[in-house]
Design a protein around this motif. Structure first.
Motif: not given
Length: 321
Positions: A48, A51-52, A70, A73, A76, A117, A290, A293-294
């Motif tokens: 995560n 991702i950010l 984002g 993330a 998560d 979420e 969490p 997802n990414p």
């Protein structure tokens, strides 16, 4: 003279801390679960954060769809961090005690992030609905201001509606038992130890679940039903494939998230017979989304995949391929 002793006895039996016993029925070998749990937690944090960082550094990803990703993330990371450090402390160091204020704070955090979420999934569904069903109006509807307003509304909704959950739990009187057959402070698990009536706690938890998560789930699936209906009316097979590919990653994670919630609710009814199942599902539902997802978004969304490869120093390889 008779009233004072009873008052003293009542206050004397008010517990000052709870004891989280861990996974019920497998206390002897639950330490072995620490390795997969810690790996899932590290994966959730690392993936995560990646991702950010990728979304913030790649100009091509400064779009509403990726901005919502984002935000997801961040949620998560918050959801996993509310519980996993304490769970790992129990498994590694046998640190089972938790103070009442800390326990009630964890109840609030878990409920808030879980509802958040669900709310972000709804925002993402609306974003895809407008993008596919109203492509010409999309740039004027889903703007940066829209993303900010939608996010703030979800933060306020979930932050305010979940406040009564720990407050109601804190108002209960815990006079004897303080051992919780769980790895974390769940609302119903904690209030079941109370000596007084907890009907209002159960009712509010039920109303919160159906009003927030239930309404989100209905609206999310309604959005995707409209998207599928609109996509199937397209004449171009390529356009249909592209639209379905864009939504597939969202649908995979949304189906997993809401299916897990339904399973937890159903297995909670059988918790007295097999207490391990609802506890294990509850913990997995906090740590698996969490970390999942990414990974799904990174594999299914080409622009994000390319951005991550560049962040990891694979830019030359990407350009060659």
């Amino acid at each position: 003279m008779d009233i004072a002793p009873s008052t003293v006895n009542k206050s004397a039996f008010q517990v000052s801390e709870f004891i989280l016993m861990g996974f019920p029925g497998i206390h002897e070998w639950q330490d072995w679960l620490s390795l997969p749990m810690s790996l899932l937690y590290l994966l959730a944090l690392g993936a995560n954060l990646l991702i950010l960082i990728t979304i913030s550094h790649e100009p091509a990803l400064h779009q509403p769809m990726y901005q919502f990703l984002g935000i997801l993330a961040v949620v998560d990371i918050g959801l996993a961090t509310t519980s996993m450090p304490k769970i790992l402390a129990i498994l590694w160091f046998d640190a089972k005690t938790i103070s009442l204020p800390h326990c009630f704070t964890q109840i609030y955090a878990i409920n808030s992030f879980m509802c958040m979420e669900s709310g972000i999934f709804l925002c993402m569904a609306v974003d895809r609905y407008v993008a596919i069903c109203y492509p010409l109006q999309y740039p004027f509807i889903v703007t940066e201001a829209f993303v900010i307003k939608a996010t703030l509304s979800m933060v306020l909704r979930n932050g305010l509606l979940t406040i009564p959950v720990p407050i109601l739990a804190a108002r209960r009187h815990y006079c004897s038992r303080n051992e919780i057959d769980h790895c974390l402070c769940s609302n119903l698990g904690v209030t079941s130890l109370a000596c007084d009536d907890i009907i209002i706690n159960k009712l509010y938890q039920l109303v919160l679940a159906w009003f927030v998560v239930g309404c989100d789930m209905i609206l999310v699936f309604a959005s995707y039903a409209l998207i599928i209906h609109s996509v199937l009316r397209l004449n171009s097979a390529e356009a249909i494939s592209k639209a379905l590919s864009t939504c597939s990653s969202h649908l995979i994670l949304i189906l997993f998230f809401y299916t897990a919630i339904v399973l937890i609710s159903v297995t909670h009814l059988a918790g007295r017979k097999i207490p391990l199942i609802p506890v294990l599902l509850n913990v997995l539902h906090i740590v698996i989304p969490p970390s999942l997802n990414p990974m799904v978004y990174a594999l299914r969304m080409q622009e994000l995949k390319v951005g991550i490869q560049r962040m990891l120093g694979l830019g030359k390889y990407v350009s060659r391929t």
